[in-house]
Design an enzyme around this catalytic site. Structure first.
Site, PDB file in Angstrom:
ATOM      1  NE  ARG A 163      10.641  19.811  23.880  1.00  0.00           N
ATOM      2  CZ  ARG A 163      10.631  21.117  23.704  1.00  0.00           C
ATOM      3  NH1 ARG A 163      10.491  21.931  24.723  1.00  0.00           N
ATOM      4  NH2 ARG A 163      10.737  21.632  22.497  1.00  0.00           N
ATOM      5  CE  LYS A 208      27.127  11.583   4.851  1.00  0.00           C
ATOM      6  NZ  LYS A 208      28.194  12.556   4.538  1.00  0.00           N
ATOM      7  CD  GLU A 260      32.147   8.285  -2.892  1.00  0.00           C
ATOM      8  OE1 GLU A 260      31.158   8.530  -2.184  1.00  0.00           O
ATOM      9  OE2 GLU A 260      33.192   7.797  -2.450  1.00  0.00           O
ATOM     10  CE  LYS A 273      29.139   6.827   0.271  1.00  0.00           C
ATOM     11  NZ  LYS A 273      28.857   8.069  -0.475  1.00  0.00           N
ATOM     12  CG  ASP A 298      33.392  12.095  -2.225  1.00  0.00           C
ATOM     13  OD1 ASP A 298      32.521  12.683  -1.556  1.00  0.00           O
ATOM     14  OD2 ASP A 298      34.350  11.495  -1.709  1.00  0.00           O
TER      15      ASP A 298
END
Length: 275
Positions: A96, A131, A193, A163, A214
């Protein structure tokens, strides 16, 4: 990838799955029994993580391994990717964990390859983001490269990305960049950004190296490309999908970053069958 990093990931996964005993295999099978098994592709795509998957068994015990397909290669449904031979009990204990890593990484490589194909003929490079799943970043970003993509920064130390929250907290793009320039070293790039063309103009005036566009529509991104005129790299980001990526690439942006490559990819169907 550094082997000790990969080994740590595998050991953590094995400990989570096996703990101290396999209630089925340890009570069912002769520990001296030997079996052969094959990794079988049940879909078509791009392979990533086969060495990681095989390493699971190397860490568990003495296995004979034959590998037929390398990472980054195309696989077709029905292909035998690799074969292993070793203690049946250990084969079942590692199955697994091995498949979880291989299926996930191959899913990333396959999705990345599709995105790269859709941008062919343009200036755009497909990249990942931060992410990623906790603890798996190194494997996920490696899988992106297997699919023909490139890596964005690995962590917060790699580059200074401003950002919206950074900028809002600091007061303005200009103030944020000026503050950074006074403190960061000469090797650190700054990415800003932006949410509209006015912010693109302000970012350009600071001399930052990269500007993120963005969640802008394609018409706005085309105008941003004209404004930049090569003065900074432009990165398109925000909800870019297989349906929209070709149009985004044609705007002339340099980079297209896609979080979905790592945060919500579909596992590639591969099985491990004893024969």
């Amino acid at each position: 990838m550094m082997q000790f990093l990969v080994d740590d990931i595998i050991k953590t996964a094995l400990l989570e799955d096996v703990n101290y005993i396999d209630a089925a295999a340890d009570n069912l099978l002769d520990p001296k029994a030997i079996s052969k098994a094959k990794f079988l592709a049940k879909a078509s795509g791009v392979l990533a993580g086969i060495d990681v998957a095989l390493r699971v068994f190397e860490l568990l015990g003495d296995f004979k391994i034959t590998k037929y397909i390398e990472d980054g290669s195309a696989v077709n449904k029905g292909d035998i990717i690799a074969e292993i031979e070793g203690p049946t009990v250990l084969l079942l204990k590692g199955e697994r964990t091995s498949l979880n890593l291989l299926q996930h990484m191959s899913g990333i490589a396959t999705m990345t390859a599709e995105a790269v194909k859709l941008t062919k003929g343009t200036n755009a490079t497909v990249t990942d983001t931060r992410k990623t799943l906790p603890g798996l970043r190194v494997l996920q970003k490696y899988a992106v490269t297997c699919g023909g993509g490139k890596n964005h920064r690995f962590n917060l130390s790699d580059a200074a990305m401003l950002k919206d929250n950074h900028i809002d907290a600091c007061g303005s793009i200009t103030k944020a960049v000026e503050t950074l320039r006074q403190k960061i070293g000469h090797t650190v790039k700054i990415e800003v950004e932006t949410r509209n063309l006015e912010e693109v103009k302000e970012a350009l005036s600071t001399g930052c190296e990269i500007i993120m566009l963005d969640n802008m529509d394609c018409e706005t991104m085309k105008k941003a490309v004209e404004l930049a005129n090569g003065k900074a790299l432009l990165e398109a980001s925000g909800n870019i999908t297989a349906e929209t990526i070709a149009a985004v690439a044609k705007t002339g942006v340099d980079i297209i970053s896609i979080g979905a490559l790592t945060h919500s990819v579909k596992a590639f169907d591969i099985s491990l069958k004893i024969f």
